[in-house]
Design a protein around this motif. Structure first.
Motif, PDB file in Angstrom:
ATOM      1  N   ASN A 129       0.842  -1.187   0.000  1.00 33.03           N
ATOM      2  CA  ASN A 129       0.000   0.000   0.000  1.00 33.03           C
ATOM      3  C   ASN A 129       0.877   1.237   0.000  1.00 33.03           C
ATOM      4  O   ASN A 129       1.680   1.426   0.913  1.00 33.03           O
ATOM      5  CB  ASN A 129      -0.926   0.010   1.224  1.00 33.03           C
ATOM      6  CG  ASN A 129      -1.867  -1.179   1.218  1.00 33.03           C
ATOM      7  OD1 ASN A 129      -2.501  -1.445   0.220  1.00 33.03           O
ATOM      8  ND2 ASN A 129      -1.935  -1.887   2.316  1.00 33.03           N
ATOM      9  N   LEU A 130       0.727   2.061  -1.001  1.00 38.98           N
ATOM     10  CA  LEU A 130       1.508   3.287  -1.122  1.00 38.98           C
ATOM     11  C   LEU A 130       0.588   4.487  -0.904  1.00 38.98           C
ATOM     12  O   LEU A 130      -0.561   4.478  -1.326  1.00 38.98           O
ATOM     13  CB  LEU A 130       2.156   3.378  -2.501  1.00 38.98           C
ATOM     14  CG  LEU A 130       3.073   2.210  -2.866  1.00 38.98           C
ATOM     15  CD1 LEU A 130       3.509   2.337  -4.316  1.00 38.98           C
ATOM     16  CD2 LEU A 130       4.279   2.160  -1.948  1.00 38.98           C
ATOM     17  N   VAL A 131       1.136   5.513  -0.270  1.00 44.30           N
ATOM     18  CA  VAL A 131       0.366   6.732  -0.014  1.00 44.30           C
ATOM     19  C   VAL A 131       1.111   7.902  -0.644  1.00 44.30           C
ATOM     20  O   VAL A 131       2.305   8.068  -0.436  1.00 44.30           O
ATOM     21  CB  VAL A 131       0.197   6.965   1.499  1.00 44.30           C
ATOM     22  CG1 VAL A 131      -0.531   8.271   1.760  1.00 44.30           C
ATOM     23  CG2 VAL A 131      -0.533   5.802   2.147  1.00 44.30           C
ATOM     24  N   TRP A 132       0.390   8.699  -1.420  1.00 47.58           N
ATOM     25  CA  TRP A 132       0.969   9.877  -2.039  1.00 47.58           C
ATOM     26  C   TRP A 132       0.685  11.064  -1.141  1.00 47.58           C
ATOM     27  O   TRP A 132      -0.458  11.390  -0.875  1.00 47.58           O
ATOM     28  CB  TRP A 132       0.329  10.104  -3.410  1.00 47.58           C
ATOM     29  CG  TRP A 132       0.957  11.223  -4.173  1.00 47.58           C
ATOM     30  CD1 TRP A 132       0.608  12.527  -4.126  1.00 47.58           C
ATOM     31  CD2 TRP A 132       2.036  11.132  -5.083  1.00 47.58           C
ATOM     32  NE1 TRP A 132       1.396  13.262  -4.938  1.00 47.58           N
ATOM     33  CE2 TRP A 132       2.307  12.420  -5.547  1.00 47.58           C
ATOM     34  CE3 TRP A 132       2.823  10.081  -5.535  1.00 47.58           C
ATOM     35  CZ2 TRP A 132       3.300  12.696  -6.461  1.00 47.58           C
ATOM     36  CZ3 TRP A 132       3.816  10.359  -6.444  1.00 47.58           C
ATOM     37  CH2 TRP A 132       4.051  11.644  -6.894  1.00 47.58           C
ATOM     38  N   ASP A 133       1.736  11.689  -0.629  1.00 51.01           N
ATOM     39  CA  ASP A 133       1.570  12.881   0.228  1.00 51.01           C
ATOM     40  C   ASP A 133       1.780  14.150  -0.534  1.00 51.01           C
ATOM     41  O   ASP A 133       2.600  14.294  -1.354  1.00 51.01           O
ATOM     42  CB  ASP A 133       2.553  12.851   1.402  1.00 51.01           C
ATOM     43  CG  ASP A 133       2.097  11.875   2.472  1.00 51.01           C
ATOM     44  OD1 ASP A 133       0.887  11.663   2.591  1.00 51.01           O
ATOM     45  OD2 ASP A 133       2.966  11.341   3.166  1.00 51.01           O
TER      46      ASP A 133
END
Length: 86
Positions: free
Chosen positions: A82-86
C-alpha cells in the motif's frame, strides 16, 4: 462471557471477501497462546455464517500473527503493498 468470546464476536463477514484482518491481544497477555484460540473462534464464526472462503491479513513484520495463521491452516497466497501519495 470470556475475553475470547467478546473479541471473536466482533468478527463478521464482509459481503465481498470475509477477512480476519486484526486481532489484538493486550501486551500483558501476550505469549500465552491466546491468539490461536481467538483466531480459531473468529474462523468458526465466519464458517458458521456459511462463507466458503475466509481471508486473513497481517503486516509483513508481524511474525507472531503470520505464524498463528500458518498454525490455523491459512495459506499465504499473496502480498500487498500500500503506497500513499503525500
Amino acid at each position: 462471557m470470556d475475553v475470547v468470546e467478546r473479541i471473536a464476536m466482533a468478527v463478521r463477514p464482509h459481503s465481498y471477501h470475509p477477512i480476519i484482518a486484526y486481532i489484538g491481544v493486550l501486551p500483558a497477555h501476550r505469549g500465552n497462546g491466546y491468539i490461536d484460540e481467538i483466531l480459531a473462534e473468529g474462523t468458526r464464526i465466519l464458517a458458521a455464517e456459511g462463507v466458503d472462503r475466509i481471508r486473513a491479513s497481517t503486516d509483513l513484520g508481524n511474525v507472531p500473527m503470520a505464524k498463528a495463521f500458518d498454525r490455523a491452516g491459512y495459506v499465504n497466497f499473496e502480498r500487498s503493498l500500500n503506497l500513499v501519495w503525500d
